[in-house]
Design a protein around this motif. Structure first.
Motif, short mmCIF file in Angstrom:
data_model
loop_
_atom_site.label_atom_id
_atom_site.label_comp_id
_atom_site.label_asym_id
_atom_site.label_seq_id
_atom_site.Cartn_x
_atom_site.Cartn_y
_atom_site.Cartn_z
N GLY A 26 0.83 -1.19 0.00
CA GLY A 26 0.00 0.00 0.00
C GLY A 26 0.86 1.23 0.00
N ARG A 27 0.22 2.34 0.14
CA ARG A 27 0.91 3.60 0.02
C ARG A 27 1.23 4.22 1.38
NH1 ARG A 27 -2.69 7.14 -3.95
NH2 ARG A 27 -0.96 8.57 -3.58
N ASP A 28 2.23 5.09 1.34
CA ASP A 28 2.50 5.98 2.47
C ASP A 28 2.83 5.25 3.77
OD1 ASP A 28 -0.21 7.99 1.20
OD2 ASP A 28 1.94 8.09 0.73
N PHE A 29 3.66 4.23 3.68
CA PHE A 29 4.07 3.49 4.88
C PHE A 29 4.65 4.43 5.92
CE2 PHE A 29 5.47 0.03 7.40
CZ PHE A 29 6.79 0.25 7.76
N SER A 30 5.38 5.43 5.48
CA SER A 30 6.05 6.33 6.42
C SER A 30 5.08 7.24 7.17
CB SER A 30 7.09 7.18 5.68
OG SER A 30 6.46 7.97 4.68
N ASN A 31 3.81 7.20 6.81
CA ASN A 31 2.80 7.98 7.53
C ASN A 31 2.27 7.27 8.77
OD1 ASN A 31 2.96 10.08 5.74
ND2 ASN A 31 1.13 9.51 4.59
N TYR A 32 2.67 6.03 8.96
CA TYR A 32 2.12 5.22 10.04
C TYR A 32 3.13 4.96 11.15
CZ TYR A 32 -1.50 4.13 6.61
OH TYR A 32 -2.51 4.21 5.69
N ASN A 33 2.67 5.13 12.37
CA ASN A 33 3.39 4.54 13.48
C ASN A 33 3.19 3.03 13.40
OD1 ASN A 33 4.10 7.05 14.88
ND2 ASN A 33 1.90 7.22 15.25
N ALA A 97 1.20 -4.07 13.56
CA ALA A 97 0.06 -3.17 13.41
C ALA A 97 0.51 -1.79 12.99
CB ALA A 97 -0.71 -3.09 14.73
N ALA A 98 -0.37 -1.10 12.29
CA ALA A 98 -0.09 0.26 11.81
C ALA A 98 -1.14 1.21 12.35
CB ALA A 98 -0.09 0.29 10.28
N PRO A 105 1.61 5.05 19.58
CA PRO A 105 0.46 4.49 20.31
C PRO A 105 0.84 3.22 21.04
CG PRO A 105 -0.06 4.88 17.99
CD PRO A 105 1.41 4.96 18.13
N THR A 106 0.21 3.00 22.19
CA THR A 106 0.50 1.80 22.96
C THR A 106 -0.71 0.91 23.17
OG1 THR A 106 0.14 2.98 25.03
CG2 THR A 106 2.39 2.93 24.18
N SER A 107 -1.89 1.41 22.81
CA SER A 107 -3.11 0.62 22.98
C SER A 107 -3.53 0.01 21.66
CB SER A 107 -4.24 1.53 23.48
OG SER A 107 -5.49 0.87 23.40
N PRO A 108 -4.01 -1.25 21.68
CA PRO A 108 -4.46 -1.87 20.43
C PRO A 108 -5.53 -1.05 19.72
CG PRO A 108 -4.32 -3.51 22.16
CD PRO A 108 -4.08 -2.18 22.81
N GLN A 109 -6.36 -0.35 20.49
CA GLN A 109 -7.44 0.44 19.91
C GLN A 109 -6.93 1.60 19.07
OE1 GLN A 109 -7.39 -0.61 23.14
NE2 GLN A 109 -8.96 -2.17 22.86
N GLN A 110 -5.68 1.97 19.25
CA GLN A 110 -5.11 3.09 18.51
C GLN A 110 -4.49 2.66 17.18
OE1 GLN A 110 -2.75 4.19 22.09
NE2 GLN A 110 -3.46 6.26 21.69
N TYR A 111 -4.55 1.38 16.89
CA TYR A 111 -3.99 0.87 15.64
C TYR A 111 -5.13 0.48 14.70
CZ TYR A 111 0.68 0.99 17.57
OH TYR A 111 1.86 1.42 18.10
N VAL A 112 -4.92 0.76 13.43
CA VAL A 112 -5.99 0.61 12.44
C VAL A 112 -5.84 -0.67 11.62
CG1 VAL A 112 -7.07 1.69 10.43
CG2 VAL A 112 -6.16 3.12 12.28
N TYR A 113 -4.61 -0.98 11.24
CA TYR A 113 -4.37 -2.14 10.37
C TYR A 113 -3.54 -3.17 11.11
CZ TYR A 113 -5.79 1.29 6.89
OH TYR A 113 -6.49 2.24 6.19
#
Length: 124
Positions: A26-33, A97-98, A105-113
């Motif tokens: 996918g695109r923009d990997f560097s946009n993700y923590n 996770a991204a 982020p440290t909580s699972p809820q803060q990750y989207v993918y």
């Protein structure tokens, strides 16, 4: 959208090492923590380590500080987790996770993918 694929898990004896890798499509990997989580049978999913978008900031759970190292290569859309001196209690399914945000982020809820996970088993 980002798809994540983990690799590098396996069975190792206590004291051994493993290097987990996660490749993002996918695109923009560097946009993700990016984060590595683990889930052992009967336990909740917990963060192991996280890294900021540029790689300049990292987070480690207290239980793995000095034992695990997270790194990323934005040119190759990859994030790694180097795990040394493995112990039986490190046995779990490990997930990549991204997520978004200004800090790691440290909580699972803060990750989207999320990836599908890779099994790490450490024998005593």
């Amino acid at each position: 959208q980002v798809q994540l694929a983990e690799s590098g898990g396996g069975l190792v004896q206590a004291g051994g090492s493993l290097r987990l890798s996660c490749v993002a499509s996918g695109r923009d990997f560097s946009n993700y923590n990016m984060g590595w989580f683990r889930q052992a049978p009967g336990k909740e999913r917990e963060i192991v380590a996280g890294i900021s978008r540029s790689g300049g900031r990292t987070y480690y759970a207290d239980s793995v500080k000095g034992q695990f190292t997270i790194s990323r290569d934005n040119a190759k859309n990859t994030v790694h987790l180097q795990m040394n001196s493995l112990k039986p209690e490190n046995t779990a399914v490990y997930y990549c996770a991204a997520g978004f945000g200004l800090i790691v982020p440290t909580s699972p809820q803060q990750y989207v993918y999320w990836g599908q996970g890779t099994q790490v088993s450490v024998s005593s």
